[in-house]
Design a protein around this motif. Structure first.
Motif, PDB file in Angstrom:
ATOM      1  N   ASN A  79       9.019   5.437 -10.955  1.00 40.50           N
ATOM      2  CA  ASN A  79       8.556   4.780  -9.721  1.00 40.50           C
ATOM      3  C   ASN A  79       7.376   3.868 -10.023  1.00 40.50           C
ATOM      4  O   ASN A  79       7.329   2.709  -9.589  1.00 40.50           O
ATOM      5  N   ILE A  80       6.414   4.396 -10.775  1.00 39.50           N
ATOM      6  CA  ILE A  80       5.199   3.639 -11.087  1.00 39.50           C
ATOM      7  C   ILE A  80       5.500   2.443 -11.984  1.00 39.50           C
ATOM      8  O   ILE A  80       5.019   1.323 -11.737  1.00 39.50           O
ATOM      9  N   LEU A  81       6.303   2.648 -13.012  1.00 41.19           N
ATOM     10  CA  LEU A  81       6.646   1.550 -13.922  1.00 41.19           C
ATOM     11  C   LEU A  81       7.382   0.433 -13.188  1.00 41.19           C
ATOM     12  O   LEU A  81       7.084  -0.756 -13.360  1.00 41.19           O
ATOM     13  N   THR A  82       8.337   0.819 -12.357  1.00 37.08           N
ATOM     14  CA  THR A  82       9.138  -0.176 -11.630  1.00 37.08           C
ATOM     15  C   THR A  82       8.278  -0.987 -10.666  1.00 37.08           C
ATOM     16  O   THR A  82       8.352  -2.224 -10.637  1.00 37.08           O
ATOM     17  N   THR A  83       7.449  -0.314  -9.885  1.00 36.87           N
ATOM     18  CA  THR A  83       6.631  -1.026  -8.897  1.00 36.87           C
ATOM     19  C   THR A  83       5.575  -1.894  -9.560  1.00 36.87           C
ATOM     20  O   THR A  83       5.255  -2.980  -9.062  1.00 36.87           O
ATOM     21  N   PHE A  84       5.028  -1.438 -10.679  1.00 39.07           N
ATOM     22  CA  PHE A  84       4.023  -2.263 -11.374  1.00 39.07           C
ATOM     23  C   PHE A  84       4.658  -3.554 -11.889  1.00 39.07           C
ATOM     24  O   PHE A  84       4.108  -4.643 -11.697  1.00 39.07           O
ATOM     25  N   VAL A  85       5.799  -3.430 -12.541  1.00 39.40           N
ATOM     26  CA  VAL A  85       6.479  -4.610 -13.092  1.00 39.40           C
ATOM     27  C   VAL A  85       6.874  -5.572 -11.969  1.00 39.40           C
ATOM     28  O   VAL A  85       6.663  -6.794 -12.072  1.00 39.40           O
ATOM     29  N   LEU A  86       7.444  -5.038 -10.892  1.00 44.74           N
ATOM     30  CA  LEU A  86       7.853  -5.899  -9.781  1.00 44.74           C
ATOM     31  C   LEU A  86       6.641  -6.476  -9.045  1.00 44.74           C
ATOM     32  O   LEU A  86       6.703  -7.599  -8.541  1.00 44.74           O
ATOM     33  N   GLY A  87       5.549  -5.711  -8.992  1.00 42.72           N
ATOM     34  CA  GLY A  87       4.327  -6.236  -8.397  1.00 42.72           C
ATOM     35  C   GLY A  87       3.819  -7.430  -9.181  1.00 42.72           C
ATOM     36  O   GLY A  87       3.417  -8.452  -8.601  1.00 42.72           O
ATOM     37  N   PHE A  88       3.841  -7.302 -10.497  1.00 48.48           N
ATOM     38  CA  PHE A  88       3.417  -8.410 -11.355  1.00 48.48           C
ATOM     39  C   PHE A  88       4.328  -9.621 -11.171  1.00 48.48           C
ATOM     40  O   PHE A  88       3.863 -10.755 -11.027  1.00 48.48           O
ATOM     41  N   LEU A  89       5.634  -9.370 -11.144  1.00 50.97           N
ATOM     42  CA  LEU A  89       6.612 -10.449 -10.973  1.00 50.97           C
ATOM     43  C   LEU A  89       6.419 -11.145  -9.628  1.00 50.97           C
ATOM     44  O   LEU A  89       6.426 -12.387  -9.543  1.00 50.97           O
ATOM     45  N   MET A  90       6.228 -10.358  -8.578  1.00 49.79           N
ATOM     46  CA  MET A  90       6.039 -10.919  -7.244  1.00 49.79           C
ATOM     47  C   MET A  90       4.730 -11.694  -7.176  1.00 49.79           C
ATOM     48  O   MET A  90       4.665 -12.785  -6.601  1.00 49.79           O
ATOM     49  N   GLY A  91       3.694 -11.140  -7.784  1.00 48.55           N
ATOM     50  CA  GLY A  91       2.393 -11.796  -7.768  1.00 48.55           C
ATOM     51  C   GLY A  91       2.398 -13.133  -8.484  1.00 48.55           C
ATOM     52  O   GLY A  91       1.703 -14.072  -8.078  1.00 48.55           O
ATOM     53  N   LYS A  92       3.166 -13.229  -9.551  1.00 57.07           N
ATOM     54  CA  LYS A  92       3.244 -14.470 -10.313  1.00 57.07           C
ATOM     55  C   LYS A  92       3.960 -15.579  -9.544  1.00 57.07           C
ATOM     56  O   LYS A  92       3.725 -16.764  -9.785  1.00 57.07           O
ATOM     57  N   ASP A 155      -3.981   6.398   0.577  1.00 60.50           N
ATOM     58  CA  ASP A 155      -3.485   5.938  -0.726  1.00 60.50           C
ATOM     59  C   ASP A 155      -2.145   6.558  -1.103  1.00 60.50           C
ATOM     60  O   ASP A 155      -2.026   7.783  -1.231  1.00 60.50           O
ATOM     61  N   HIS A 156      -1.179   5.693  -1.317  1.00 61.65           N
ATOM     62  CA  HIS A 156       0.171   6.077  -1.738  1.00 61.65           C
ATOM     63  C   HIS A 156       0.325   5.635  -3.188  1.00 61.65           C
ATOM     64  O   HIS A 156       0.264   4.434  -3.489  1.00 61.65           O
ATOM     65  N   SER A 157       0.500   6.568  -4.098  1.00 60.17           N
ATOM     66  CA  SER A 157       0.485   6.263  -5.527  1.00 60.17           C
ATOM     67  C   SER A 157       1.494   5.192  -5.936  1.00 60.17           C
ATOM     68  O   SER A 157       1.182   4.341  -6.784  1.00 60.17           O
ATOM     69  N   ILE A 158       2.670   5.202  -5.350  1.00 59.44           N
ATOM     70  CA  ILE A 158       3.713   4.262  -5.764  1.00 59.44           C
ATOM     71  C   ILE A 158       3.466   2.882  -5.149  1.00 59.44           C
ATOM     72  O   ILE A 158       3.612   1.862  -5.829  1.00 59.44           O
ATOM     73  N   ALA A 159       3.058   2.838  -3.889  1.00 58.45           N
ATOM     74  CA  ALA A 159       2.703   1.558  -3.277  1.00 58.45           C
ATOM     75  C   ALA A 159       1.499   0.953  -3.990  1.00 58.45           C
ATOM     76  O   ALA A 159       1.442  -0.259  -4.234  1.00 58.45           O
ATOM     77  N   ASN A 160       0.535   1.808  -4.346  1.00 55.63           N
ATOM     78  CA  ASN A 160      -0.638   1.333  -5.079  1.00 55.63           C
ATOM     79  C   ASN A 160      -0.257   0.681  -6.402  1.00 55.63           C
ATOM     80  O   ASN A 160      -0.882  -0.284  -6.841  1.00 55.63           O
ATOM     81  N   SER A 161       0.764   1.225  -7.055  1.00 52.31           N
ATOM     82  CA  SER A 161       1.207   0.668  -8.329  1.00 52.31           C
ATOM     83  C   SER A 161       1.725  -0.758  -8.138  1.00 52.31           C
ATOM     84  O   SER A 161       1.508  -1.627  -8.992  1.00 52.31           O
ATOM     85  N   PHE A 162       2.382  -0.999  -7.021  1.00 54.38           N
ATOM     86  CA  PHE A 162       2.845  -2.357  -6.717  1.00 54.38           C
ATOM     87  C   PHE A 162       1.650  -3.284  -6.508  1.00 54.38           C
ATOM     88  O   PHE A 162       1.604  -4.392  -7.054  1.00 54.38           O
ATOM     89  N   TYR A 163       0.665  -2.833  -5.741  1.00 56.80           N
ATOM     90  CA  TYR A 163      -0.540  -3.641  -5.523  1.00 56.80           C
ATOM     91  C   TYR A 163      -1.275  -3.876  -6.839  1.00 56.80           C
ATOM     92  O   TYR A 163      -1.830  -4.957  -7.070  1.00 56.80           O
ATOM     93  N   ASN A 164      -1.273  -2.874  -7.691  1.00 56.46           N
ATOM     94  CA  ASN A 164      -1.922  -2.979  -8.997  1.00 56.46           C
ATOM     95  C   ASN A 164      -1.267  -4.075  -9.838  1.00 56.46           C
ATOM     96  O   ASN A 164      -1.949  -4.907 -10.448  1.00 56.46           O
TER      97      ASN A 164
END
Length: 209
Positions: A79-92, A155-164
């Motif tokens: 969950n954390i890996l997926t949301t972080f990668v997609l957060g980065f992709l979306m942010g870019k 704080d939701h750990s998985i949503a936070n990973s996306f924001y991160n």
């Protein structure tokens, strides 16, 4: 392998929820984004995908089930890996989303660890209730408890990973800091403790009866 795929799918849905919430903030209607975020959890429940905050509470019924606990940890990781990668992709690709994510996430990091822990515990409670009421046939619970935790700022750990991830795309220097690692682990733990609160207390009630 099925559980990993289901965990990735949940990460995708939470990422979509995170994107619509950040976009709603930029549009001046954050409350509407909090409601729409619920669609992610509703879909996860409907299709039986794996979300850490939806699964961890049931450890309260399975303290001796090492296999289930291992599954929950596996779900959390993907969950954390997926949301972080997609957060980065979306942010870019969506600059305003990235900037809003950076503002929100760095504010979380600047808060006290006590606040982060308390916040994550209450989020865990609400997420368990959202999933458990859905399982009991009260699907409206998803659309009640999710907006509550978002509007409260819990704080939701998985949503936070996306924001991160999105914050990292915006150029944040805190993403790979020690303080961020402590924050991530603390929120994961808090979500877990919050999630098992109602199952554990419910067991005590049954034992008294």
């Amino acid at each position: 392998m099925n559980n990993i795929i289901k965990s990735i799918l949940s990460g995708i849905l939470i990422s979509i929820g995170g994107t619509v919430y950040l976009s709603s903030i930029n549009s001046g209607v954050p409350w509407f984004g909090a409601i729409l975020f619920s669609a992610g959890l509703f879909t996860i429940c409907e299709y039986g995908y794996n979300l850490y905050t939806g699964k961890v509470g049931y450890i309260g019924f399975h303290f001796k089930d090492v296999k289930y606990i291992g599954l929950v940890l596996l779900i959390c990781l993907f969950n954390i890996l997926t949301t972080f990668v997609l957060g980065f992709l979306m942010g870019k690709n969506f600059t305003e989303v990235a900037q809003t994510a950076q503002t929100i996430y760095e504010k979380k990091l600047n808060a006290s660890l006590v606040k982060a822990f308390v916040s994550s515990v209450f989020c865990g409670i609400l997420m368990f209730l959202a999933v458990d009421t859905w399982k009991r046939g009260k699907k409206i619970g998803v659309f009640l408890y999710v907006p509550v935790f978002i509007i409260c700022g819990f704080d939701h750990s998985i949503a936070n990973s996306f924001y991160n991830g999105a914050s990292f795309a915006a150029g944040s220097s805190l993403t790979f800091s020690f303080s961020n690692l402590i924050f991530i682990l603390l929120v994961v733990l808090g979500n877990g403790l919050g999630g098992i609160t109602f199952p554990v207390l419910t067991r005590f009630l049954k034992e008294e009866k």
